[in-house]
Scaffold this active site. Sequence first.
Site, PDB file in Angstrom:
ATOM      1  N   CYS A 187      -3.221   2.577 -14.292  1.00 30.33           N
ATOM      2  CA  CYS A 187      -3.540   3.587 -15.302  1.00 30.33           C
ATOM      3  C   CYS A 187      -3.375   5.008 -14.775  1.00 30.33           C
ATOM      4  O   CYS A 187      -4.355   5.737 -14.590  1.00 30.33           O
ATOM      5  CB  CYS A 187      -4.950   3.400 -15.864  1.00 30.33           C
ATOM      6  SG  CYS A 187      -5.134   4.276 -17.434  1.00 30.33           S
ATOM      7  N   CYS A 368      -1.098   4.225 -22.515  1.00 25.24           N
ATOM      8  CA  CYS A 368      -2.129   5.051 -21.904  1.00 25.24           C
ATOM      9  C   CYS A 368      -2.769   5.925 -22.968  1.00 25.24           C
ATOM     10  O   CYS A 368      -2.126   6.841 -23.483  1.00 25.24           O
ATOM     11  CB  CYS A 368      -1.469   5.927 -20.841  1.00 25.24           C
ATOM     12  SG  CYS A 368      -2.620   7.046 -20.090  1.00 25.24           S
TER      13      CYS A 368
HETATM   14  C1  LIG Z   1     -10.433   4.012 -14.153  1.00 27.36           C
HETATM   15  C2  LIG Z   1      -9.483   3.044 -14.808  1.00 27.36           C
HETATM   16  C3  LIG Z   1      -9.061   3.290 -16.111  1.00 27.36           C
HETATM   17  C4  LIG Z   1      -8.174   2.417 -16.736  1.00 27.36           C
HETATM   18  N1  LIG Z   1      -7.809   2.691 -18.017  1.00 27.36           N
HETATM   19  C5  LIG Z   1      -6.964   1.852 -18.643  1.00 27.36           C
HETATM   20  C6  LIG Z   1      -6.613   2.081 -20.001  1.00 27.36           C
HETATM   21  O1  LIG Z   1      -7.058   3.029 -20.653  1.00 27.36           O
HETATM   22  N2  LIG Z   1      -5.743   1.220 -20.570  1.00 27.36           N
HETATM   23  C7  LIG Z   1      -5.240   0.141 -19.889  1.00 27.36           C
HETATM   24  O2  LIG Z   1      -4.472  -0.623 -20.482  1.00 27.36           O
HETATM   25  N3  LIG Z   1      -5.547  -0.101 -18.610  1.00 27.36           N
HETATM   26  C8  LIG Z   1      -6.394   0.724 -17.969  1.00 27.36           C
HETATM   27  N4  LIG Z   1      -6.744   0.467 -16.671  1.00 27.36           N
HETATM   28  C9  LIG Z   1      -5.993  -0.541 -15.892  1.00 27.36           C
HETATM   29  C10 LIG Z   1      -6.430  -1.978 -16.100  1.00 27.36           C
HETATM   30  O3  LIG Z   1      -7.803  -2.125 -15.909  1.00 27.36           O
HETATM   31  C11 LIG Z   1      -5.671  -2.845 -15.111  1.00 27.36           C
HETATM   32  O4  LIG Z   1      -4.286  -2.579 -15.238  1.00 27.36           O
HETATM   33  C12 LIG Z   1      -5.895  -4.326 -15.342  1.00 27.36           C
HETATM   34  O5  LIG Z   1      -7.242  -4.634 -15.075  1.00 27.36           O
HETATM   35  C13 LIG Z   1      -4.968  -5.154 -14.474  1.00 27.36           C
HETATM   36  O6  LIG Z   1      -5.291  -6.500 -14.498  1.00 27.36           O
HETATM   37  P1  LIG Z   1      -5.137  -7.417 -13.187  1.00 27.36           P
HETATM   38  O7  LIG Z   1      -5.609  -8.758 -13.584  1.00 27.36           O
HETATM   39  O8  LIG Z   1      -3.787  -7.254 -12.609  1.00 27.36           O
HETATM   40  O9  LIG Z   1      -6.142  -6.777 -12.135  1.00 27.36           O
HETATM   41  P2  LIG Z   1      -7.727  -6.823 -12.186  1.00 27.36           P
HETATM   42  O10 LIG Z   1      -8.207  -6.834 -13.587  1.00 27.36           O
HETATM   43  O11 LIG Z   1      -8.170  -5.719 -11.300  1.00 27.36           O
HETATM   44  O12 LIG Z   1      -8.096  -8.241 -11.551  1.00 27.36           O
HETATM   45  C14 LIG Z   1      -7.690  -8.634 -10.263  1.00 27.36           C
HETATM   46  C15 LIG Z   1      -8.532  -9.834  -9.877  1.00 27.36           C
HETATM   47  O13 LIG Z   1      -7.987 -10.421  -8.689  1.00 27.36           O
HETATM   48  C16 LIG Z   1      -9.065 -10.799  -7.862  1.00 27.36           C
HETATM   49  N5  LIG Z   1      -8.579 -10.927  -6.486  1.00 27.36           N
HETATM   50  C17 LIG Z   1      -8.194  -9.965  -5.618  1.00 27.36           C
HETATM   51  N6  LIG Z   1      -7.800 -10.506  -4.460  1.00 27.36           N
HETATM   52  C18 LIG Z   1      -7.951 -11.851  -4.600  1.00 27.36           C
HETATM   53  C19 LIG Z   1      -7.712 -12.951  -3.748  1.00 27.36           C
HETATM   54  N7  LIG Z   1      -7.232 -12.773  -2.504  1.00 27.36           N
HETATM   55  N8  LIG Z   1      -7.973 -14.187  -4.207  1.00 27.36           N
HETATM   56  C20 LIG Z   1      -8.445 -14.386  -5.466  1.00 27.36           C
HETATM   57  N9  LIG Z   1      -8.686 -13.383  -6.316  1.00 27.36           N
HETATM   58  C21 LIG Z   1      -8.429 -12.120  -5.887  1.00 27.36           C
HETATM   59  C22 LIG Z   1     -10.113  -9.732  -8.066  1.00 27.36           C
HETATM   60  O14 LIG Z   1     -11.402 -10.199  -7.688  1.00 27.36           O
HETATM   61  C23 LIG Z   1      -9.988  -9.479  -9.563  1.00 27.36           C
HETATM   62  O15 LIG Z   1     -10.845 -10.321 -10.297  1.00 27.36           O
HETATM   63  C24 LIG Z   1      -7.672   1.287 -16.038  1.00 27.36           C
HETATM   64  C25 LIG Z   1      -8.120   1.020 -14.739  1.00 27.36           C
HETATM   65  C26 LIG Z   1      -9.011   1.885 -14.134  1.00 27.36           C
HETATM   66  C27 LIG Z   1      -9.512   1.575 -12.728  1.00 27.36           C
END
Ligand SMILES: Cc1cc2nc3c(=O)[nH]c(=O)nc-3n(C[C@H](O)[C@H](O)[C@H](O)COP(=O)(O)OP(=O)(O)OC[C@H]3O[C@@H](n4cnc5c(N)ncnc54)[C@H](O)[C@@H]3O)c2cc1C
Length: 425
Positions: A187, A368
């Site tokens: 983000c 965004c």
């Molecule tokens: C401040 C902020 C604002 C945001 N605003 C927006 C917005 O307005 N709109 C939007 O669309 N997105 C937004 N996002 C981005 C969005 O939250 C992320 O892009 C999204 O959560 C990505 O999903 P993900 O599953 O890839 O990662 P995450 O949701 O972060 O999940 C990753 C998971 O992997 C796990 N993990 C890590 N390492 C391991 C391992 N070795 N073994 C097993 N599990 C592991 C973690 O525990 C976690 O549960 C924002 C993020 C932030 C921080």
Amino acid sequence: MGAAGLAAGGLVSACAPAPERVQTSAHIVIAGAGAAGLTAASRLAQRLDGARITIIDPRVRHLYQPGFTLIAAGLQPARYSVSRTASYLPRDVNWIEAGVAEFDPDANTVVTSTGQRVRYDYLFAAVGIDLDYGAIEGMDTSLIGQNGLGSVYHSPEAAEATWRSLDRFAETGGEALFLRPATEMKCAGAPLKYTFIVDDILRRRGTRSRSALTYAAHNNVLFSVPIVSEKVRMLYQDRAVDTLYGHVLKSIDPGARRAVFDTPGGEVERAYDFINVIPPMRAAAALRNSPLAWTSGPYAFDGWAEVDRYTLRHVRFPNVFVVGDATGVPKGKTAASVKWQVPVAIDHLAAELAGTQSDSRYDGYTSCPLITRLGRAMLVEFDYQDNLTPSFPGVIAPLEELWISWVMKTIALKPTYVSMLRGEA
Ligand SMILES: Cc1cc2nc3c(=O)[nH]c(=O)nc-3n(C[C@H](O)[C@H](O)[C@H](O)COP(=O)(O)OP(=O)(O)OC[C@H]3O[C@@H](n4cnc5c(N)ncnc54)[C@H](O)[C@@H]3O)c2cc1C
């Protein structure tokens, strides 16, 4: 995430006939139970008949990260972003509450932090991002909330502590510093919107005239999409936010309230009364240090996964898909991107299991909602080519500060995000 993007996606899937379930006895392992892993689990459970699905993640709390900005703006408490991972897991999905310590794609195996070897036929890696606060000398995350130190990204609790710092700062005003890391980040609009939010809060408190706000960009633009960058530049000029370019935070002295930036002209030190520290970001360590990471090119340094940008299928290990923030693709580190990535990857897997082929493509969709003041936002949606891709053309103009875009971010987004996790949006 653009709730509009999600809503539009939901509409499409509601009208289109549901794809036929595919019979299979394959074992599919999902590493990571965040936004992407849970969405994949729900959709795989819906699409496949007879598959064994295992998800691996030690995190029992689910964090709705798009809420962190609202918490740090004082609009929501920390608990707004916290729920339970277990509550999104489909009934037949087996959850191993441990981390993946090692990816061994040559042996089609992952090894957990408790030493369990788990063999798979297909792997979905969705382990997200590591926040590398340790790369900033002097940074101590336990001090967030004290002495003008804020960091919206760390956790819901840190976002709430950031609000407490901002609340105190807003009473007096002073120097406020905003920045972003030089790495890929999730983000990328969040540092910009928090700057707008602080500006607005200071105006409402009557301390804006006693304050100087500075946004330090890591390169020579404010946002990767040129037309959005220019729009933000004009709005910052209008709101008297100073901009610095080529500034990357190197170290911080939280006690003395001083920050040092690396710049093309050498180190530059700046004093602050309030700062929003955003750390460098890298692919989660287990993936970064595995054969799944890029070995050359722009995504190799921070260990992003080497996937085909249109199918999310791993380039060297075709039974592996990587979705969410850990993918090494040019755009797409948002929850809204997850919404579009996961069905594409699953389509390719389902086609393979059914002995056919899929032509589904992920076009880089990223969304965004860029809050520009409390009550107004721009709903910026774009693709790999930097085209603006509004979900409701003619209804929600992407570069206008609209109340409806604010409502999307603050009210519509969370329920649509939860529907996405459940495979319903
Ligand atoms: C401040 C902020 C604002 C945001 N605003 C927006 C917005 O307005 N709109 C939007 O669309 N997105 C937004 N996002 C981005 C969005 O939250 C992320 O892009 C999204 O959560 C990505 O999903 P993900 O599953 O890839 O990662 P995450 O949701 O972060 O999940 C990753 C998971 O992997 C796990 N993990 C890590 N390492 C391991 C391992 N070795 N073994 C097993 N599990 C592991 C973690 O525990 C976690 O549960 C924002 C993020 C932030 C921080």
